[in-house]
Scaffold this active site. Structure first.
Site, PDB file in Angstrom:
ATOM      1  N   TYR A   1     -22.604 -41.699  23.853  1.00  0.00           N
ATOM      2  CA  TYR A   1     -21.368 -42.223  24.282  1.00  0.00           C
ATOM      3  C   TYR A   1     -20.953 -43.383  22.629  1.00  0.00           C
ATOM      4  O   TYR A   1     -21.284 -43.345  22.032  1.00  0.00           O
ATOM      5  CB  TYR A   1     -22.374 -43.189  24.880  1.00  0.00           C
TER       6      TYR A   1
ATOM      7  N   TYR B   1     -24.085 -44.923  34.080  1.00  0.00           N
ATOM      8  CA  TYR B   1     -25.012 -45.579  33.267  1.00  0.00           C
ATOM      9  C   TYR B   1     -26.836 -44.618  33.665  1.00  0.00           C
ATOM     10  O   TYR B   1     -27.307 -44.112  34.799  1.00  0.00           O
ATOM     11  CB  TYR B   1     -25.404 -47.533  34.113  1.00  0.00           C
ATOM     12  N   SER B   2     -26.694 -44.126  32.541  1.00  0.00           N
ATOM     13  CA  SER B   2     -28.365 -43.593  32.738  1.00  0.00           C
ATOM     14  C   SER B   2     -29.586 -44.163  33.141  1.00  0.00           C
ATOM     15  O   SER B   2     -29.685 -45.757  33.055  1.00  0.00           O
ATOM     16  CB  SER B   2     -28.911 -43.436  30.828  1.00  0.00           C
TER      17      SER B   2
ATOM     18  N   CYS C   1     -30.487 -39.813  23.128  1.00  0.00           N
ATOM     19  CA  CYS C   1     -29.611 -40.417  23.744  1.00  0.00           C
ATOM     20  C   CYS C   1     -28.924 -42.287  23.019  1.00  0.00           C
ATOM     21  O   CYS C   1     -29.723 -42.884  21.565  1.00  0.00           O
ATOM     22  CB  CYS C   1     -30.162 -40.934  24.755  1.00  0.00           C
TER      23      CYS C   1
ATOM     24  N   GLU D   1     -26.919 -36.805  24.919  1.00  0.00           N
ATOM     25  CA  GLU D   1     -25.890 -37.607  25.987  1.00  0.00           C
ATOM     26  C   GLU D   1     -25.698 -38.823  24.741  1.00  0.00           C
ATOM     27  O   GLU D   1     -26.398 -39.946  24.861  1.00  0.00           O
ATOM     28  CB  GLU D   1     -26.679 -38.328  27.148  1.00  0.00           C
TER      29      GLU D   1
END
Length: 450
Positions: free
Chosen positions: A450, A226-227, A408, A448
């Protein structure tokens, strides 16, 4: 500013043979994961150890898996460059025993599709030995000591201080709801106490969370990444906390139609103050901020992709942070384009708008609210539509050598962004795809998803 890959694979190494490290980008995980929506980190590099007698074979395998080799270095040379990363045969034996080889990554990938929890193998990136712990003197007498910035901060980024086989046990301090009434889904801001350990981190990095219990195969649950949503000093600015922004994953099973909830995201969104949590990391170098206080920062985020952006903005504009970091006083221009489904889903709304109001010359905030706003074609307004709307301005900003762009959020958002910027660049006879490659080489384009 490479993110030291999702996996460091290894082939069997004969005693006494020469060993090389391939840095590979674009390597897909496996034929199986290519056909699914596993949230595998798309940015960064994978580092693969290869004995001399298997170099050609490994090159063919990497090409077959869609990868591109960007550098090849002998292990001895790599050790001289970064002595803290001990790529020795013993490490390979450990990695090999738990992950077999880089071609077997699919066995380590959990298919739960944790939203913004980037699922990662049991062995963390690079399996580096980590960085030296803070001295006792530093811990006793000073605060604000976490990962202090240096002239070349990226050369001394804390990585893998805590590993999956020996995680740090933090404690939940608070669990706050971020989605306002009428919003969609559950998103929580979590704050953990890390004062009893040596967990240090920088803005833009991630940590691993190991949920309790066993998976469907009866094995301990694997960690999810997790960021981090707090600066290096934590939300309390005392170097004793770390925060996350987590959305509970919820989706319909494609075959049964039943509602499925993500294992780790559900665990985190329901965690209570006082509960223990297993933490690994930190990891990641892809999303780090430049140290230049006069840099320009473009931020393109959707949903919980706001997490790293929040750390940048706090570091740039929070008064207490600015006081704590006299060596970094942001003087550049930053622009956040934030995509959400509804107004109640604007995470950290009050914080963002307060910073824009106080620093209007340095911070610009633009929302794309898909279910409330329309694009020029009459469809929903997504972040790529906002980028298209401001493409000429963004393109002029991107051309400035001091500008860094950070993306992101959900995988797939890049295509629309690229299309919009391609049109803007084409007006000046520039091919965006070629220009973007140069940005990546200059470490000014950070992704980044996901």
């Amino acid at each position: 500013m490479y993110n030291q890959g999702a996996v460091e694979g290894a082939a069997n190494i004969e005693s006494g043979s020469r060993v090389f490290v391939y840095e590979v980008i674009g390597l897909r995980q496996s034929e199986e994961t290519d056909q699914t929506n596993y949230p595998i980190r798309e940015s960064g590099s994978v580092f693969i150890r290869v004995p001399y007698n298997r170099m050609n074979q490994e090159m063919r395998r990497i090409t077959r898996l869609g990868g591109k080799i960007v550098s090849i270095q002998p292990v001895t040379a790599l050790q001289q460059v970064n002595r803290q990363v001990k790529l020795v045969t013993n490490d390979v034996a450990v990695i090999t025993s738990e992950t077999t080889a880089s071609t077997e990554v699919k066995a380590e990938v959990n298919a739960s599709n944790e939203e913004h929890g980037k699922v990662t193998p049991v062995i963390n990136p690079s399996e580096a030995k980590g960085f030296a712990k803070s001295s006792a003197k530093e811990k006793k007498g000073n605060t604000m000591t976490q990962a202090k910035a240096k002239k070349d901060a990226h050369a001394d980024v804390p990585v893998n201080i805590y590993r999956p086989n020996a995680p740090f046990i933090g404690k939940c301090i608070s669990n706050e709801t971020l989605v306002k009434e009428g919003g969609i889904g559950i998103v929580q801001h979590l704050k953990f106490d890390i004062s009893t350990g040596d967990l240090r981190y920088l803005e833009g990095q991630s940590i691993g969370i190991i949920p309790p219990g066993l998976d469907k195969n009866g094995k301990p649950e694997k960690l999810r990444l997790y960021s981090i949503a707090s600066t290096r000093h934590g939300d309390n600015l005392d170097d004793k906390t770390i925060s996350l922004c987590v959305r509970q994953l919820e989706y319909k099973h494609p075959e049964t139609g039943e509602t499925v909830y993500g294992v780790c995201s559900t665990y985190l969104t329901k965690i209570k103050p006082g509960d223990d949590v297993k933490i690994t990391g930190p990891v990641g170098k892809e999303m780090l901020l430049p140290e230049d206080p006069e840099a320009n920062i473009i931020m393109l985020a959707t949903g919980t992709g706001i997490a790293p952006m929040r750390t940048y903005l706090w570091r740039m504009f929070k008064d207490a942070e600015r006081k704590a970091n006299p060596e970094y006083q942001f003087k550049g221009f930053s622009w956040l384009l934030f995509g959400v489904p509804t107004s109640p889903n604007i995470l950290y709304k009050e914080e963002l708008e307060a910073m824009e109001q106080k620093y209007p010359q340095n911070f610009r905030l633009t929302y794309a609210i898909s279910r409330e706003q329309n694009n020029p074609q009459g469809g929903r307004m997504y972040i790529q539509d906002r980028v298209a709307e401001h493409a000429d301005e963004l393109w002029q900003l991107i051309k400035n050598p001091k500008t860094h762009t950070y993306i992101c959020g959900l995988r797939g958002m890049e295509d629309g962004i690229d299309a919009a910027l391609s049109a803007a660049a084409a007006k000046e006879g520039v091919t965006w795809s070629d220009y973007q490659k140069d940005l990546k080489k200059a470490h000014r384009w950070h992704v980044e998803t996901y």
